[in-house]
Each structure stands twice: as structure tokens, then as C-alpha cells.
Write an enzyme that holds these catalytic residues in place. Sequence first.
Site, short mmCIF file in Angstrom:
data_model
loop_
_atom_site.label_atom_id
_atom_site.label_comp_id
_atom_site.label_asym_id
_atom_site.label_seq_id
_atom_site.Cartn_x
_atom_site.Cartn_y
_atom_site.Cartn_z
N GLU A 1 -3.30 -1.81 -3.33
CA GLU A 1 -4.60 -2.49 -3.36
C GLU A 1 -5.43 -1.94 -4.52
O GLU A 1 -5.91 -2.68 -5.37
CB GLU A 1 -5.32 -2.26 -2.04
CG GLU A 1 -6.72 -2.83 -1.98
CD GLU A 1 -7.48 -2.40 -0.73
OE1 GLU A 1 -8.46 -3.09 -0.39
OE2 GLU A 1 -7.12 -1.37 -0.13
N HIS A 2 -5.61 -0.63 -4.55
CA HIS A 2 -6.34 0.05 -5.63
C HIS A 2 -5.35 0.92 -6.41
O HIS A 2 -4.61 1.69 -5.81
CB HIS A 2 -7.42 0.97 -5.09
CG HIS A 2 -8.42 0.31 -4.19
ND1 HIS A 2 -9.56 -0.31 -4.66
CD2 HIS A 2 -8.46 0.20 -2.85
CE1 HIS A 2 -10.26 -0.78 -3.63
NE2 HIS A 2 -9.61 -0.49 -2.52
#
Length: 441
Positions: A334-335
Site C-alpha cells: 500500500e505504502h
Amino acid sequence: MTASVNIVKLAELSPEERERCLKRTESDLGPYLEKVEPIVAAVAEEGDEALARFTRQFDKAPVTADRLAATREDFIRARKTLAPDLIEAIAFAARNITRFHEDQKPEEMWLHEVSPGAFAGDRMTPIPSVACYVPRGKGSFPSTVMMTCIPAKVAGVEKIVIVTPPGPDGNIDDATLVAAEAAGVSRIFKCGGAQAVAAVAYGTESVPRCAKIVGPGSPWVVAGKRLVADLIDTGPPAGPSESIIFADGTVDGRLCALDLLIEAEHGADSSAWLVTPDARVVAAALAALPGFFKEMSAERVGYAEAVLQGPQGGIMLCPDAESAIAFINDYAPEHLQIMSREPMAWLGSFKNAGEILLGEYTPSTLGNFVLGPNHVLPTGGWAKTASPLSVFDFMKRTSIGQVTREGYERLAPHARIIAKYEGFDAHANAVSELRRNLLKN
């Protein structure tokens, strides 16, 4: 401290062990689906009464079926109660988020001449309605209000509602209300979890049925979305938080440890890895973590330790940068934060990530709250095919075509040949002499 954080040596992992490191908590929704099914069914059957009952049961909040919606008085109280500096920070973030998504918004329509006299293009129009899910179980998230509602507003969605669990006092979080006001949204309902997903999928006496639901949530929310996917567009996948920090050895490992905790503190169901080919980064990060834990609350330390000691997190030492990059691309986080003095040198190597943050001055804290790009990002490996929440998620494309007489004469013979090959008589007739004769008349 070393024993309380997973230290994984990538070169020593079997294929099965490497695969386990790629897993997230939402990878197996089976147990959740079984428990969520009766919740969804009850909301579909009983509406507001079921919503209120589940809110009392799961959120321990004194909510009744006739008091599910936020009132004008709630908004007034929130603005009076909230600290002025927080109100200003929300306004600052809202301005940056709005500007980013306004820049992202496509032109309303375009037409290009694909062949002389033949024009094709797209027209962009907003979807009619959306529900923005704002979690609360492990904290309050006014930032998620802005990240979901502002792009919807920029896109031109007419009906925007927020569903969010109330606190133990039965009230909606004050900052959530102020952020909603900043985003231009006034319809907020006190419900969360799978029951909120069911409410906006089916509609209840209070909560309107919506065309789409967006926003991050627990595996309970993800399971709820799975069950109602035939009734409502469930939006891009957004489960529990996850992150990878890639460090190339040119930065201080203590800084990597500081940022490793950002997503790890979200909850025990989060995932967080520091991935590096440099043993010095590993040693420095390990030495720094105890000091950083002292600067956090016991609750957040508990969450972070659960992640870094569990199967979804830790520190991974790789034999070289190439193997680290391969693992990260397989993980599709996601990040992703590239910790390097020259982060642009590595950017092209990473193919799969919801967002990529470059360098020592770009922790995901800034991306989560004030930088402008959306923090609702694909999780669970979906960054391989999915994108961050954006204006495009609140708009739909309609193809537009127009052909002049001159263009028709060029296109029709080719279309007729294909239609006849595929066996479609009416298709072929529509571009035959039958049409030409009718146009003459």
C-alpha cells in the site's frame, strides 16, 4: 530488543516461507464471511433497528434506531469543542487535498478524429451517489473523511454520505464532523463494520442506498463488501494498513525505524516491513526502536509490537538490492517509502505500490494527512492492478462517437465485412445498401 522484532534473512527463506511473508490479514476472509453473513442479512431485513442493535453490541455505544444521523447541533458542538489548531490543520489539509484532486480531474469531454469524418472520444460524468466509510475502532480518522469526500465533491457527486462507528458515548468523533464540514458533507450516520456496508447497499429507513462505497476498513468491512458486491460498487480494495520501507544504506537506519512504526501502529492487523540489503541499517534500526517506543502510548506500542513480532511484519535483510526489489514488487505494498539520498535512482525499479514516497523528508505521515494525494490505497497485493482512490473513482466514462457522411463511406465497408464474418445479419444490413437507399429517401 532484537528478539522482539522479526529479523528475516531473505536468502534463507524457503519458497513457502517467502510466500508467507507476502500474506496480509485480509488474505483469508473465510472466517469473517461466515460471521458477517447474518449481520448483512439482518440489516437487509430489519433496517435501522438492526443497525442500532449491532452498534450497541459491537461498538458499545448507546445508539437507538431513531438517532442514527448526525444533527446540526452535533456539527455546532464539534466546532466549539475542537482545538483551534486542529481546525486549522484540517482546513490546511482540505485545501491541499482539494487542489490535488482538482488538478487530477479530467476534461469533461474529448473527441478526436480517428479517420477523416469519424470522431470518437469520452464524456466524463459523476456517479449519482457514494458512501464514504470512515473507520474508528483503533482511532479517529478525520483525514479519511477528507480523502474520500473531497474527490467525490470535486468529481461532482450529488449525494455523498458518511458511515462511521460512534464512540462509547454514542457520538460521532468531533474532528470527523469538522472534516466533513470542510469537505462539504452533512449526512453522517452512526454505524460501522459490515452492518454499515449492508446499510448503504440495501438502504434503510435512515441510511440511503448508494451506488458505491469507498474507504478503508477492517477484514469485517472487507468481508461485508464481498457479500454485497452484486448490489453496490465496492470501490478499490482498501483493507488494514500496510507499508514497506526500502533502505539502500545511504540513510540513517534510525530514521528507517522511526518511519517503520507509522503504519505498524495502526493495529495488530496491519503489516509493516523494513527491507534492506544493508546490515548496518538493520543494526541501527533495532537499536533505535526501544527509544521510539518510549515516545508512544502503550496502546500504539502494543499494536506496533504485534505487527513487528507477528507474521505480517519485521525487518528483512536481503543479499542484494535486486532481491529486495523483487520481494517488494511481489508484495505490492500500500505504502512504499524509498529511503535513499538519491531516491529517484531507485524509482524506476519499483512497479507495484499504492503510493511511493521519495526520500528522508517524505514520511507517510505527510502523505496520510496533508500532502494532497489520496491515502486510500489498494492493499492486500491489489496494487499490482488497482490504483489509489481518485476523482476517477467518482466519475464514469461514456464513449462518444460521431460519423459524417464522408466518414461513413470509409468505415462502413470494413464494418460490414467483420459483421458478416461474425454472423450478425442486422449488423451487416445496417451498413449495407439498405442504409444508403434510406438515406437517399
